[in-house]
Design a protein around this motif. Structure first.
Motif: not given
Length: 185
Positions: A139, A144, A149
């Motif tokens: 990620d 990310k 999430k």
């Protein structure tokens, strides 16, 4: 050499990283420095963006999880080809986001293609804790963070804590670089 870890809020953590090739300058030294940095911070994984480099490189060493066998590898230009199985929650943290841990849902099995530090191409299936650590580090090279999430409500609840991290208002036992502070510690 132990490098400072980039804190939450630094733009490099949101960049999709670029592939590198065998001519990348001082790659072996960089990998050695990443191992030193990760071990010094008691981590199980570290991605290049966490030390300020937007390149597709991360390392994993799951020795901290005594229930699973040791899994220590270097991943260059990795691509997760498949994620399978029923997603399960696990309490994750991140060296770039100290003092924050949250349950994150991830699938237990991955198929990944990558080069190792000797430029040997691998394609392998990985499961369990090692797969989770790889997904977390992967990620990072995709721009990310595990906080991406989380639910919108949970992110709102963490906002002031995350702002404090970016300002350097957090304690760590390792060197960090804070985006909203001019000094390193």
């Amino acid at each position: 050499m132990k490098l400072p870890i980039v804190a939450y809020g630094d733009p490099v953590l949101k960049k999709v990283c670029v592939d590198i090739d065998e001519t990348y300058p001082d790659l072996q030294q960089l990998i050695n420095n990443m191992w030193d940095t990760m071990y010094n911070a008691s981590g199980v994984g570290l991605a290049a963006p966490q030390i300020g480099l937007a390149i597709r490189l991360f390392i994993v060493d799951t020795k901290a999880d005594e229930e699973e066998e040791v899994f220590k590898k270097v991943f260059i230009n990795a691509q997760i080809l498949e994620e399978t199985g029923e997603a399960w929650a696990f309490n994750e943290g991140c060296l770039s986001i100290p003092e924050v841990r949250e349950d994150v849902m991830r699938k237990p099995n991955i198929l990944i293609r990558y080069y190792d530090e000797h430029w040997k191409l691998h394609e392998e299936k990985i499961t369990g804790f090692a797969a989770r650590v790889i997904q977390h580090e992967y990620d990072h090279i995709e721009g990310k963070l595990f906080t991406d999430k989380l639910s919108l409500l949970r992110k709102q609840m963490l906002k002031s804590k995350l702002d404090n991290i970016s300002k350097g208002n957090v304690h760590t036992d390792y060197k960090m670089r804070f985006p909203r502070q001019n000094k390193r510690r």
